[in-house]
Design a protein around this motif. Sequence first.
Motif, PDB file in Angstrom:
ATOM      1  N   LEU A  37       0.834  -1.195   0.000  1.00 26.25           N
ATOM      2  CA  LEU A  37       0.000   0.000   0.000  1.00 26.25           C
ATOM      3  C   LEU A  37       0.873   1.252   0.000  1.00 26.25           C
ATOM      4  O   LEU A  37       2.085   1.186   0.223  1.00 26.25           O
ATOM      5  N   LYS A  38       0.249   2.388  -0.222  1.00 35.34           N
ATOM      6  CA  LYS A  38       0.962   3.660  -0.214  1.00 35.34           C
ATOM      7  C   LYS A  38       0.869   4.280   1.182  1.00 35.34           C
ATOM      8  O   LYS A  38      -0.214   4.365   1.751  1.00 35.34           O
ATOM      9  N   PRO A  39       1.993   4.707   1.738  1.00 30.08           N
ATOM     10  CA  PRO A  39       1.949   5.287   3.084  1.00 30.08           C
ATOM     11  C   PRO A  39       1.149   6.583   3.110  1.00 30.08           C
ATOM     12  O   PRO A  39       1.178   7.372   2.165  1.00 30.08           O
ATOM     13  N   GLY A  40       0.414   6.788   4.186  1.00 31.78           N
ATOM     14  CA  GLY A  40      -0.367   7.998   4.360  1.00 31.78           C
ATOM     15  C   GLY A  40      -1.703   8.003   3.660  1.00 31.78           C
ATOM     16  O   GLY A  40      -2.452   8.973   3.753  1.00 31.78           O
ATOM     17  N   VAL A  41      -2.042   6.924   2.960  1.00 32.81           N
ATOM     18  CA  VAL A  41      -3.304   6.844   2.222  1.00 32.81           C
ATOM     19  C   VAL A  41      -4.342   6.106   3.064  1.00 32.81           C
ATOM     20  O   VAL A  41      -4.035   5.086   3.682  1.00 32.81           O
ATOM     21  N   GLN A  42      -5.556   6.631   3.088  1.00 29.98           N
ATOM     22  CA  GLN A  42      -6.652   5.967   3.797  1.00 29.98           C
ATOM     23  C   GLN A  42      -7.317   4.970   2.854  1.00 29.98           C
ATOM     24  O   GLN A  42      -7.703   5.316   1.741  1.00 29.98           O
ATOM     25  N   TYR A  43      -7.462   3.727   3.327  1.00 28.13           N
ATOM     26  CA  TYR A  43      -8.065   2.667   2.525  1.00 28.13           C
ATOM     27  C   TYR A  43      -9.387   2.218   3.161  1.00 28.13           C
ATOM     28  O   TYR A  43      -9.572   2.303   4.372  1.00 28.13           O
ATOM     29  N   PHE A  44     -10.269   1.719   2.296  1.00 27.48           N
ATOM     30  CA  PHE A  44     -11.580   1.246   2.728  1.00 27.48           C
ATOM     31  C   PHE A  44     -11.750  -0.200   2.253  1.00 27.48           C
ATOM     32  O   PHE A  44     -11.283  -0.554   1.161  1.00 27.48           O
ATOM     33  N   TRP A  45     -12.445  -1.003   3.058  1.00 24.01           N
ATOM     34  CA  TRP A  45     -12.689  -2.387   2.635  1.00 24.01           C
ATOM     35  C   TRP A  45     -13.979  -2.893   3.250  1.00 24.01           C
ATOM     36  O   TRP A  45     -14.454  -2.392   4.263  1.00 24.01           O
ATOM     37  N   GLN A  46     -14.547  -3.888   2.589  1.00 26.11           N
ATOM     38  CA  GLN A  46     -15.842  -4.447   2.998  1.00 26.11           C
ATOM     39  C   GLN A  46     -15.858  -5.937   2.683  1.00 26.11           C
ATOM     40  O   GLN A  46     -15.303  -6.378   1.668  1.00 26.11           O
TER      41      GLN A  46
END
Length: 212
Positions: free
Chosen positions: A137-146
């Motif tokens: 993943l990219k640092p500092g990025v907010q990710y969403f998952w379901q």
Amino acid sequence: MSPYSQLRWACESADQYEVYLGTTPDFLDPVGTVATKAFKPVPIFAPGHTYYWRIVALETGTGKSAPGPVWSFTTGTATNLPSNPNPQDGATEVRLHPTMTWDSDAAQWVVRFGTSETGLSQTLTTAVRSYSLSEDLKPGVQYFWQVTAIYPGGILRDGPVWTFTATRTVPPSPGDLTWDSGGGCSVWGSGLSGVGVFLAATGVLLASRRRR
């Protein structure tokens, strides 16, 4: 009764058992022959249905058979939402290559992932309660998952949308660095006034940080 239950029975002086199963008591289909007093059908039972079943005991040496009575049971709905995500919802110090896990009583799950709550894309369908990303993943990025639970009969239960933020450096907990003494690293002074990391083979201090 759970949709994932086994059928079990008690019987004496039998070598094998024929299992008959159906959704009406007058029309039972043979679904298997076993040598044990338990049977788990494939596919699993559909939730919210009534089933009827019968066991016929067989004596292979004499060729005799003894049919048992017709029994019945009803399965529960068992359609709970996925829960207990890891990383925790809202976590802000998540490694760049996390393994995401969750709790659920379903048999399969669909995982969706993305960088916005409304832009989730289907990543995979899995039969295990975990998923590891193929790329960092990219640092500092907010990710969403379901996670969507898939139940027998095509019943789908969408879990909540969870979120976490990836970071390049995750603070180590005491004892994280515990490599062997053949040139590895160790934690020194962890839990005291500061933390120092030294090269075990030489004793050279590589880094230190005083607690605040």
